[in-house]
Design an enzyme around this catalytic site. Structure first.
Site, PDB file in Angstrom:
ATOM      1  CG  ASP A  52      10.398 -28.006  15.942  1.00 36.52           C
ATOM      2  OD1 ASP A  52      11.622 -28.101  15.728  1.00 36.52           O
ATOM      3  OD2 ASP A  52       9.859 -26.971  16.386  1.00 36.52           O
ATOM      4  CG  LEU A  53      14.702 -31.850  12.711  1.00 39.29           C
ATOM      5  CD1 LEU A  53      15.707 -31.344  11.677  1.00 39.29           C
ATOM      6  CD2 LEU A  53      14.853 -33.362  12.907  1.00 39.29           C
ATOM      7  N   GLY A  73      16.726 -33.298   7.072  1.00 40.92           N
ATOM      8  CA  GLY A  73      16.063 -32.146   7.703  1.00 40.92           C
ATOM      9  C   GLY A  73      17.079 -31.168   8.267  1.00 40.92           C
ATOM     10  CB  SER A 112      26.823 -29.243   3.151  1.00 42.71           C
ATOM     11  OG  SER A 112      27.136 -28.193   2.253  1.00 42.71           O
ATOM     12  CG  HIS A 114      28.751 -24.899   1.917  1.00 36.87           C
ATOM     13  ND1 HIS A 114      29.495 -24.006   1.174  1.00 36.87           N
ATOM     14  CD2 HIS A 114      27.647 -25.189   1.183  1.00 36.87           C
ATOM     15  CE1 HIS A 114      28.849 -23.750   0.034  1.00 36.87           C
ATOM     16  NE2 HIS A 114      27.729 -24.456   0.022  1.00 36.87           N
ATOM     17  CE1 TYR A 137      23.521 -26.115   5.627  1.00 36.05           C
ATOM     18  CE2 TYR A 137      25.299 -25.650   4.087  1.00 36.05           C
ATOM     19  CZ  TYR A 137      24.188 -26.382   4.435  1.00 36.05           C
ATOM     20  OH  TYR A 137      23.728 -27.367   3.602  1.00 36.05           O
ATOM     21  CE  LYS A 141      23.919 -29.525   6.563  1.00 37.25           C
ATOM     22  NZ  LYS A 141      22.784 -30.447   6.780  1.00 37.25           N
TER      23      LYS A 141
HETATM   24  C1  15L Z   1      24.402 -26.476   0.231  1.00 39.43           C
HETATM   25  O1  15L Z   1      24.840 -27.107   1.172  1.00 39.43           O
HETATM   26  C2  15L Z   1      23.039 -25.903   0.235  1.00 39.43           C
HETATM   27  O2  15L Z   1      22.132 -26.709   0.956  1.00 39.43           O
HETATM   28  C3  15L Z   1      22.515 -25.634  -1.145  1.00 39.43           C
HETATM   29  O3  15L Z   1      21.390 -24.803  -1.031  1.00 39.43           O
HETATM   30  C4  15L Z   1      23.569 -24.974  -2.035  1.00 39.43           C
HETATM   31  O4  15L Z   1      23.903 -23.709  -1.535  1.00 39.43           O
HETATM   32  C5  15L Z   1      24.779 -25.882  -2.074  1.00 39.43           C
HETATM   33  O5  15L Z   1      25.258 -26.151  -0.786  1.00 39.43           O
HETATM   34  C6  15L Z   1      25.911 -25.299  -2.918  1.00 39.43           C
HETATM   35  O6  15L Z   1      27.043 -25.214  -2.436  1.00 39.43           O
HETATM   36  O7  15L Z   1      25.674 -25.028  -4.088  1.00 39.43           O
END
Ligand code: 15L
Length: 273
Positions: A52-53, A73, A112, A114, A137, A141
């Site tokens: 578990d992180l 993870g 990501s 995002h 989220y 990142k």
């Molecule tokens: C991400 O970072 C997610 O982990 C993935 O589930 C998708 O939502 C992806 O981005 C996305 O932007 O398509």
């Protein structure tokens, strides 16, 4: 002599973990997998350690003796602050800190798109732009990328952050035509992070060879990345799927899509660089 250096792969039971494990197992036999739950169909060459992180002692036990960590993870979409805080902020710190204490030489971090989701779709960006997260989220990142820079500069860990688009067999919609990456291509990027001698701190975009792409991935290419996947080969599928989704007046303007429009209260003219 066979390379017996331990590589720990966290998030092994998750979406990307499940898609990449068979490919990684061929290249890196003896991979040590970790997650909260044991992945189904463990191969004879794979071992599993539950961690578990959010629990530093469990993370330390998993990373013990590792030469490299592939840290996929965490929580992989937008969520309530406490979920993001535990899995992606505290959990990510626990992993970097345990890796430093265990003498880990290389860490590949699943960042990501995002982290840069509020860049407009009409703008092409490199990996040196200021982060513009589109969600809690995305902020987590960006935090992971910053942690990686600190462990690289202060402790000499060779850190590679992969700003992943969307991994899968095909792009799921029109936005994903720009950010899609095949499982084979992400494995190629992980391999560069694990093996390239020049890595100190890198940010690569996790994208295949996409004609509609928004990202300049020249640094990854300079270190040998040769993506095979081409999203254009799947355009008809992506457009058919897009036709089932209604327009998103905010999300359609920005690279992060629905992560940008969710909870949005701004005027689009004031959002994004
Ligand atoms: C991400 O970072 C997610 O982990 C993935 O589930 C998708 O939502 C992806 O981005 C996305 O932007 O398509």
């Amino acid at each position: 002599m066979a390379d017996v250096r331990k590589i720990l792969f966290t998030g092994a039971a998750g979406g990307i973990g499940t898609m990449t494990r068979p490919l990684l197992a061929r290249l890196y036999p003896g991979l040590v997998l970790s997650d909260m739950v044991r992945p189904k169909d463990l191969l004879p060459s794979e071992t599993f350690v539950a961690a578990d992180l959010t629990k530093p002692d469990e993370v330390a036990a998993a990373v013990q003796g590792a030469h490299s960590v592939v840290h996929f993870g965490g929580f992989s979409v937008e969520g309530p602050w406490d979920t993001i805080l535990q899995a992606n902020i505290i959990g990510c710190y626990n992993m970097f800190e345990a890796a430093r204490a265990a003498g880990v030489k290389r860490l590949i971090f699943a960042s990501s798109n995002h982290a840069i989701g509020f860049y407009p779709r009409k703008r092409r960006i490199g990996s040196d732009v200021t982060v513009r997260p589109d969600s809690r989220y995305g902020v987590s990142k960006a935090f992971g990328e910053a942690l990686g820079a600190m462990y690289a500069d202060k402790h000499g860990m060779a850190v590679t952050c992969l700003r992943i688009g969307n991994v899968g067999p095909k792009p799921l919609d029109v936005r994903r035509l720009s950010i899609w990456i095949s499982p084979e291509d992400i494995v190629q990027l992980i391999g560069i992070g694990l093996e390239h001698p020049d890595i100190r701190y890198e940010i690569f975009y996790g994208a295949s060879d996409n004609k509609a792409g928004w990202w300049d991935n020249s640094r990854a290419e300079a270190l040998g990345y040769r993506p095979i996947g081409k999203s254009e080969d799947h355009r008809a599928h992506a457009e058919a799927e897009q036709a089932k989704i209604g327009p998103d007046p905010v999300g359609d303007l920005f690279q992060g899509g629905t992560f940008c429009s969710a909870e949005f209260t701004n005027d689009v003219k004031r959002a994004g660089p």
